[in-house]
Scaffold this motif. Structure first.
Motif, short mmCIF file in Angstrom:
data_model
loop_
_atom_site.label_atom_id
_atom_site.label_comp_id
_atom_site.label_asym_id
_atom_site.label_seq_id
_atom_site.Cartn_x
_atom_site.Cartn_y
_atom_site.Cartn_z
N ARG A 165 0.96 -1.40 0.00
CA ARG A 165 0.02 0.09 0.08
C ARG A 165 0.81 1.39 0.13
O ARG A 165 0.55 2.33 0.43
N ARG A 170 -0.33 -2.72 11.33
CA ARG A 170 -1.52 -2.68 10.39
C ARG A 170 -1.71 -1.46 9.43
O ARG A 170 -1.35 -0.38 10.03
N MET A 228 -4.71 3.10 15.22
CA MET A 228 -4.57 3.54 13.83
C MET A 228 -4.79 5.02 13.98
O MET A 228 -5.46 5.62 14.53
N THR A 236 -7.89 -3.42 5.90
CA THR A 236 -6.33 -3.06 5.95
C THR A 236 -5.65 -4.52 5.97
O THR A 236 -6.31 -5.42 5.62
N GLY A 285 -3.61 0.74 6.61
CA GLY A 285 -5.01 0.88 6.21
C GLY A 285 -5.17 1.91 5.07
O GLY A 285 -4.43 1.27 3.99
N ASN A 286 -5.90 2.95 4.97
CA ASN A 286 -5.94 3.54 3.72
C ASN A 286 -5.90 5.05 4.10
O ASN A 286 -5.24 5.39 5.11
N SER A 300 -2.06 -6.48 7.45
CA SER A 300 -1.21 -6.57 8.74
C SER A 300 0.12 -7.36 8.12
O SER A 300 -0.06 -8.51 7.49
N THR A 323 -1.19 7.53 5.01
CA THR A 323 -1.93 6.31 5.05
C THR A 323 -2.16 5.91 6.67
O THR A 323 -0.82 6.16 7.43
N TYR A 324 -3.20 5.37 7.12
CA TYR A 324 -3.54 5.15 8.38
C TYR A 324 -2.74 3.80 8.76
O TYR A 324 -2.41 2.94 7.88
N HIS A 325 -2.05 3.97 9.98
CA HIS A 325 -1.35 2.65 10.58
C HIS A 325 -1.23 2.69 11.88
O HIS A 325 -1.68 3.76 12.49
#
Ligand SMILES: O=C(O)CCC(=O)C(=O)O
Ligand SMILES: [Fe+2]
Length: 202
Positions: free
Chosen positions: A6, A140, A115, A150, A142-143, A152, A170-172
């Motif tokens: 991602r 993890r 997140m 998501t 995400g977007n 991992s 990006t979310y993590h």
């Protein structure tokens, strides 16, 4: 070996064990000058991780919000970012601009990180470089907006991640630690370093 998940560049096993051990020593010195603390979140709960920083500014949270602070909660200046960390930044990002902050997170057995996006910096054109040391952590990804599917992966000691480009926001997060999975830290746990350019480019 580099994989892209991602948009995050994952360098598995980037640091060999000697370099990892030397980095832990450097982190120890930073934590002697700027002891680890658990920030209080704006909604009142304490973070489960303990943290400190090196650099011109350090990441800090309390009831009034998240920000970069010019001093440790003790009032002392943050120690300089270790040369070993700056070298890694140079090698992996190729940038001349050096980071203003190296945030050091220590995850004990039950620590996790929800997140989030890293967005307290002035300009998101600069990447965030993340280095994992010690016990494995389940990372993890995400977007660029909250929620959604998501992916991992386990980050192990010596793994490095570059979060930049289109993936910079990006979310993590880190769901859990596989406590005792590495022998790098005598008392166990996981250290994660993140290097950040905080201030606007001059
Ligand atoms: O511990 C990690 O791998 C990630 C840390 C992180 O996302 C942060 O400090 O903002
Ligand atoms: Fe982050």
């Amino acid at each position: 070996m580099r994989a892209t998940v991602r948009g995050f560049e994952i360098y598995k096993g980037y640091l060999d064990p000697e370099v990892q051990a030397a980095l832990v020593e450097d982190v120890r010195h930073v934590a002697e000058a700027a002891p680890l603390f658990s920030p209080e979140m704006p909604y009142g709960k304490r973070m489960s991780i303990r943290m400190t920083s090196a650099g011109d500014v350090g990441w800090y949270a309390d009831r009034s919000g998240y920000r970069y602070a010019p001093t440790h909660p003790s009032g002392a200046k943050w120690p300089p970012i270790p040369e070993s960390v700056l070298k890694m930044w140079r090698d992996l990002t190729g940038l001349e601009r050096m980071p203003d902050c190296c945030l050091i997170n220590y995850y004990g057995e039950d620590a996790r990180m929800g997140m989030h996006q890293d967005k307290d910096e002035a300009n998101f054109k600069w990447p965030v470089l993340s280095v994992s040391l010690g016990d494995a952590g389940l990372f993890r990804i995400g977007n660029t907006t909250r929620g959604g599917k998501t992916e991992s992966l386990w980050l192990e000691s010596g793994d490095v991640v570059v979060m930049g480009g289109d993936a910079r926001l990006t979310y993590h997060g880190v769901d859990r630690i596989r406590f005792g999975s590495s022998s790098l830290l005598p008392k166990g746990g996981r250290i994660n370093l993140t290097c950040r350019v905080v201030h606007e480019d001059l």
